[in-house]
Design a protein around this motif. Sequence first.
Motif, PDB file in Angstrom:
ATOM      1  N   HIS A 266      32.703  19.733  43.965  1.00  0.00           N
ATOM      2  CA  HIS A 266      33.862  18.835  43.938  1.00  0.00           C
ATOM      3  C   HIS A 266      34.793  19.127  42.760  1.00  0.00           C
ATOM      4  N   MET A 267      34.190  19.521  41.621  1.00  0.00           N
ATOM      5  CA  MET A 267      35.031  19.869  40.457  1.00  0.00           C
ATOM      6  C   MET A 267      35.927  21.044  40.825  1.00  0.00           C
ATOM      7  N   LYS A 268      35.315  22.061  41.441  1.00  0.00           N
ATOM      8  CA  LYS A 268      36.070  23.276  41.780  1.00  0.00           C
ATOM      9  C   LYS A 268      37.144  22.968  42.818  1.00  0.00           C
ATOM     10  N   ALA A 269      36.783  22.162  43.813  1.00  0.00           N
ATOM     11  CA  ALA A 269      37.752  21.831  44.870  1.00  0.00           C
ATOM     12  C   ALA A 269      38.951  21.080  44.286  1.00  0.00           C
ATOM     13  N   LEU A 270      38.679  20.182  43.346  1.00  0.00           N
ATOM     14  CA  LEU A 270      39.778  19.413  42.742  1.00  0.00           C
ATOM     15  C   LEU A 270      40.681  20.334  41.919  1.00  0.00           C
ATOM     16  N   ALA A 271      40.056  21.205  41.130  1.00  0.00           N
ATOM     17  CA  ALA A 271      40.849  22.136  40.305  1.00  0.00           C
ATOM     18  C   ALA A 271      41.727  23.012  41.194  1.00  0.00           C
ATOM     19  N   GLN A 272      41.172  23.454  42.311  1.00  0.00           N
ATOM     20  CA  GLN A 272      41.921  24.300  43.242  1.00  0.00           C
ATOM     21  C   GLN A 272      43.095  23.519  43.868  1.00  0.00           C
ATOM     22  N   PHE A 273      42.819  22.287  44.287  1.00  0.00           N
ATOM     23  CA  PHE A 273      43.846  21.445  44.928  1.00  0.00           C
ATOM     24  C   PHE A 273      45.039  21.226  43.994  1.00  0.00           C
ATOM     25  N   GLU A 299      26.974   8.556  33.037  1.00  0.00           N
ATOM     26  CA  GLU A 299      27.855   8.982  31.930  1.00  0.00           C
ATOM     27  C   GLU A 299      27.809  10.488  31.766  1.00  0.00           C
ATOM     28  N   ASP A 300      26.598  11.036  31.933  1.00  0.00           N
ATOM     29  CA  ASP A 300      26.413  12.470  31.768  1.00  0.00           C
ATOM     30  C   ASP A 300      27.228  13.257  32.809  1.00  0.00           C
ATOM     31  N   ASP A 301      27.115  12.845  34.075  1.00  0.00           N
ATOM     32  CA  ASP A 301      27.854  13.541  35.144  1.00  0.00           C
ATOM     33  C   ASP A 301      29.365  13.358  34.975  1.00  0.00           C
ATOM     34  N   THR A 302      29.754  12.179  34.515  1.00  0.00           N
ATOM     35  CA  THR A 302      31.182  11.920  34.285  1.00  0.00           C
ATOM     36  C   THR A 302      31.714  12.863  33.204  1.00  0.00           C
ATOM     37  N   SER A 303      30.945  12.997  32.105  1.00  0.00           N
ATOM     38  CA  SER A 303      31.378  13.884  31.008  1.00  0.00           C
ATOM     39  C   SER A 303      31.480  15.325  31.485  1.00  0.00           C
ATOM     40  N   LYS A 304      30.496  15.750  32.297  1.00  0.00           N
ATOM     41  CA  LYS A 304      30.527  17.140  32.794  1.00  0.00           C
ATOM     42  C   LYS A 304      31.768  17.374  33.643  1.00  0.00           C
ATOM     43  N   PHE A 305      32.070  16.395  34.494  1.00  0.00           N
ATOM     44  CA  PHE A 305      33.229  16.509  35.390  1.00  0.00           C
ATOM     45  C   PHE A 305      34.511  16.622  34.562  1.00  0.00           C
ATOM     46  N   PHE A 308      34.738  20.022  32.687  1.00  0.00           N
ATOM     47  CA  PHE A 308      35.059  21.140  33.584  1.00  0.00           C
ATOM     48  C   PHE A 308      36.578  21.239  33.772  1.00  0.00           C
ATOM     49  N   LEU A 309      37.209  20.098  34.012  1.00  0.00           N
ATOM     50  CA  LEU A 309      38.659  20.092  34.264  1.00  0.00           C
ATOM     51  C   LEU A 309      39.435  20.386  32.979  1.00  0.00           C
ATOM     52  N   GLU A 310      38.973  19.805  31.873  1.00  0.00           N
ATOM     53  CA  GLU A 310      39.661  20.054  30.592  1.00  0.00           C
ATOM     54  C   GLU A 310      39.588  21.524  30.210  1.00  0.00           C
ATOM     55  N   LYS A 312      39.786  23.865  32.076  1.00  0.00           N
ATOM     56  CA  LYS A 312      40.791  24.578  32.878  1.00  0.00           C
ATOM     57  C   LYS A 312      42.204  24.156  32.465  1.00  0.00           C
ATOM     58  N   ASN A 313      42.287  23.530  31.301  1.00  0.00           N
ATOM     59  CA  ASN A 313      43.572  23.067  30.743  1.00  0.00           C
ATOM     60  C   ASN A 313      44.271  22.039  31.618  1.00  0.00           C
ATOM     61  N   MET A 314      43.497  21.247  32.318  1.00  0.00           N
ATOM     62  CA  MET A 314      44.108  20.203  33.144  1.00  0.00           C
ATOM     63  C   MET A 314      44.198  18.915  32.317  1.00  0.00           C
ATOM     64  N   LEU A 315      45.183  18.100  32.686  1.00  0.00           N
ATOM     65  CA  LEU A 315      45.404  16.838  31.969  1.00  0.00           C
ATOM     66  C   LEU A 315      44.483  15.783  32.590  1.00  0.00           C
ATOM     67  N   VAL A 316      43.488  15.341  31.829  1.00  0.00           N
ATOM     68  CA  VAL A 316      42.466  14.447  32.400  1.00  0.00           C
ATOM     69  C   VAL A 316      42.267  13.225  31.505  1.00  0.00           C
ATOM     70  N   TYR A 317      42.217  12.061  32.117  1.00  0.00           N
ATOM     71  CA  TYR A 317      41.940  10.829  31.367  1.00  0.00           C
ATOM     72  C   TYR A 317      40.778  10.107  32.025  1.00  0.00           C
ATOM     73  N   LEU A 318      39.949   9.526  31.192  1.00  0.00           N
ATOM     74  CA  LEU A 318      38.841   8.721  31.713  1.00  0.00           C
ATOM     75  C   LEU A 318      39.277   7.263  31.666  1.00  0.00           C
ATOM     76  N   ARG A 319      39.287   6.592  32.806  1.00  0.00           N
ATOM     77  CA  ARG A 319      39.772   5.206  32.859  1.00  0.00           C
ATOM     78  C   ARG A 319      38.627   4.257  33.172  1.00  0.00           C
ATOM     79  N   LYS A 320      38.541   3.217  32.395  1.00  0.00           N
ATOM     80  CA  LYS A 320      37.591   2.154  32.723  1.00  0.00           C
ATOM     81  C   LYS A 320      38.419   0.990  33.235  1.00  0.00           C
ATOM     82  N   SER A 321      38.193   0.576  34.473  1.00  0.00           N
ATOM     83  CA  SER A 321      38.976  -0.538  35.018  1.00  0.00           C
ATOM     84  C   SER A 321      38.621  -1.818  34.298  1.00  0.00           C
TER      85      SER A 321
END
Length: 338
Positions: A266-273, A299-305, A308-310, A312-321
Amino acid sequence: NLSIKELGAFITDLGESKFRIKQVSEWLWKKGVHEFSEMRNLPKSLIKKLEERSFIDKAIVTEELISKDGSRKYAFTSMDGKLVEGVLIPSRKRVTACISVQAGCNVKCKFCATGQLGLQRNLSKGEIFDQIYQLNQKSQDIFGSKLSNIVVMGMGEPFLNYSNVINALDMVSCDEGLGFSPQRITISTVGIIEGIDLLANHPRKYNLAISLHTAVESIRKQLIPIAVKNDLADLRKSLENYHEKTGSRITLEYILFDKLNDDEKHMKALAQFCKAFPSKINLIEYNSVPELPFVASSEDDTSKFQKFLEDKNMLVYLRKSKGSDIFAACGQLANKKM
Ligand code: SF4
């Protein structure tokens, strides 16, 4: 529910002078009155004519719930008894309103409490405007400042009620209304391509967010039934076109579900999209809905995700509702009390 032009024609048709148009318009859209009798500078004869020939569509606040994190959820009841929810989310520097545009929703996303309600009806332009007007008033009364941002992420799919949503937001953002900057308004869709294409050509530039949640087609079709008719290839083309027309960066909302959309595939698919257009990714912690089977990623899987995106120099924010204790967080709105 009239536009300014339609209001002008209506007042003229009543045999009134032009300056009355401005007076009525100010009472409706700058002062947010709910009754013609509150329009104090109008003659009684005009108030009577207005009452006989029209009504003001409104939504009355019938309940307020306050979260321990400071968020407030409001139940708005329409004139025909339909219930929708709007949320005020304060943070250190701003107050954001999350608004609803339909009573219920028939998209039936598997993870969303609103989707389980089915659709009762679309909200009118007047009801959407009134909801925003009242949340703005409450923000001033409670937090001492007007709304800084509006997100159309509450109950309902905005692009299945396109004209009422856009007409209401245009009124919120024009000088005759609340004068709110369109750049501080975000419309979030699960990916209705027709709506994205319309918004790309709309003269007022609102921000666009896509509730994507996965870039793996088979999983997306499971989570978001409407994805069958709005597949990822067409969605990507539509977003490319949107960026070309508006020059805007597109926000992708991604709720992380345990063992469903949080692995390397899913990480790879998102980066590709995301390669096709400039984007910002909001990774969102899932807020559980008691009757639904989904679980938030660890938390561990969230951090890995995120990493992975960061990487790849993608702009990523972790949001807690915010507001999960009053069922006011992302995906939880379903007219529920605590
Ligand atoms: S996520 Fe949005 S579109 Fe999907 S069911 Fe919920 S309200 Fe409707």
